[in-house]
Design a protein around this motif. Sequence first.
Motif, PDB file in Angstrom:
ATOM      1  N   ASN A 123     -20.556   6.998  35.210  1.00 30.71           N
ATOM      2  CA  ASN A 123     -19.049   7.110  35.507  1.00 30.71           C
ATOM      3  C   ASN A 123     -18.186   7.013  33.949  1.00 30.71           C
ATOM      4  N   LEU A 126     -18.468  10.734  32.922  1.00 33.22           N
ATOM      5  CA  LEU A 126     -17.634  11.663  33.834  1.00 33.22           C
ATOM      6  C   LEU A 126     -16.018  11.392  33.270  1.00 33.22           C
ATOM      7  N   ALA A 127     -15.746  10.042  33.261  1.00 32.06           N
ATOM      8  CA  ALA A 127     -14.437   9.541  32.899  1.00 32.06           C
ATOM      9  C   ALA A 127     -13.940  10.156  31.531  1.00 32.06           C
ATOM     10  N   SER A 128     -15.069  10.212  30.541  1.00 25.85           N
ATOM     11  CA  SER A 128     -14.753  10.786  29.293  1.00 25.85           C
ATOM     12  C   SER A 128     -14.344  12.303  29.250  1.00 25.85           C
ATOM     13  N   GLY A 129     -14.628  13.116  30.096  1.00 25.82           N
ATOM     14  CA  GLY A 129     -14.702  14.408  30.280  1.00 25.82           C
ATOM     15  C   GLY A 129     -15.403  15.076  29.613  1.00 25.82           C
ATOM     16  N   LEU A 130     -16.692  14.627  29.170  1.00 29.78           N
ATOM     17  CA  LEU A 130     -17.383  15.313  28.443  1.00 29.78           C
ATOM     18  C   LEU A 130     -18.055  16.495  29.447  1.00 29.78           C
ATOM     19  N   PRO A 131     -18.449  17.780  28.873  1.00 29.48           N
ATOM     20  CA  PRO A 131     -18.647  19.052  29.831  1.00 29.48           C
ATOM     21  C   PRO A 131     -20.423  18.579  30.063  1.00 29.48           C
ATOM     22  N   HIS A 134     -23.330  18.638  36.109  1.00 28.69           N
ATOM     23  CA  HIS A 134     -23.328  17.359  37.112  1.00 28.69           C
ATOM     24  C   HIS A 134     -24.615  17.156  37.822  1.00 28.69           C
TER      25      HIS A 134
END
Length: 170
Positions: A123, A126-131, A134
């Motif tokens: 979480n 994913l929240a940090s926006g790191l690429p 998935h």
Amino acid sequence: MIEAAIFVIFPLCLAIAAFSDLFTMTIPNRVSAILLAAFVLIAPLAGLGPATIGMHLVAGAIVFTACFTLFALNIMGGGDAKLLTASAVWFGYNASLFEFVLYVSIFGGLLTLLILMMRKQENAILASGLPVPHLLFTAKKIPYGIAIGLGGFFAYPSSPLMQAALAQLH
């Protein structure tokens, strides 16, 4: 020309396999097939004799036997088994094979720990926006092609083919 093939084919195939495994959790069969076929074509041209080539193939057979067992026990993926086998042929049945397997084991352990830690922090990541692909979070397996690639890169300078290529350049 042969030296260029030795310098390029093995590392390029490992890089393709590692990136494919990272993003798709699969290693294309053609990568392992290219590695095996390229070795069979390049080895005699690089000066390896029939007995030495035979021992390289024996190394591949031994690694295949171990990998097939792990695959049958659902411990290792089929793509990983094929890539490890095809890569082992490039090292042969000597100390460089042991070095390769040792590096793969070390990188595999570190990779597994990293991915398990990442999955616990899914979480936040994913929240940090790191690429981050998935599949690293959703798949229940580890993209071991990355460890095989890194192990191959680190051990390759000591491989018989690389040593032959370097000797030709001097």
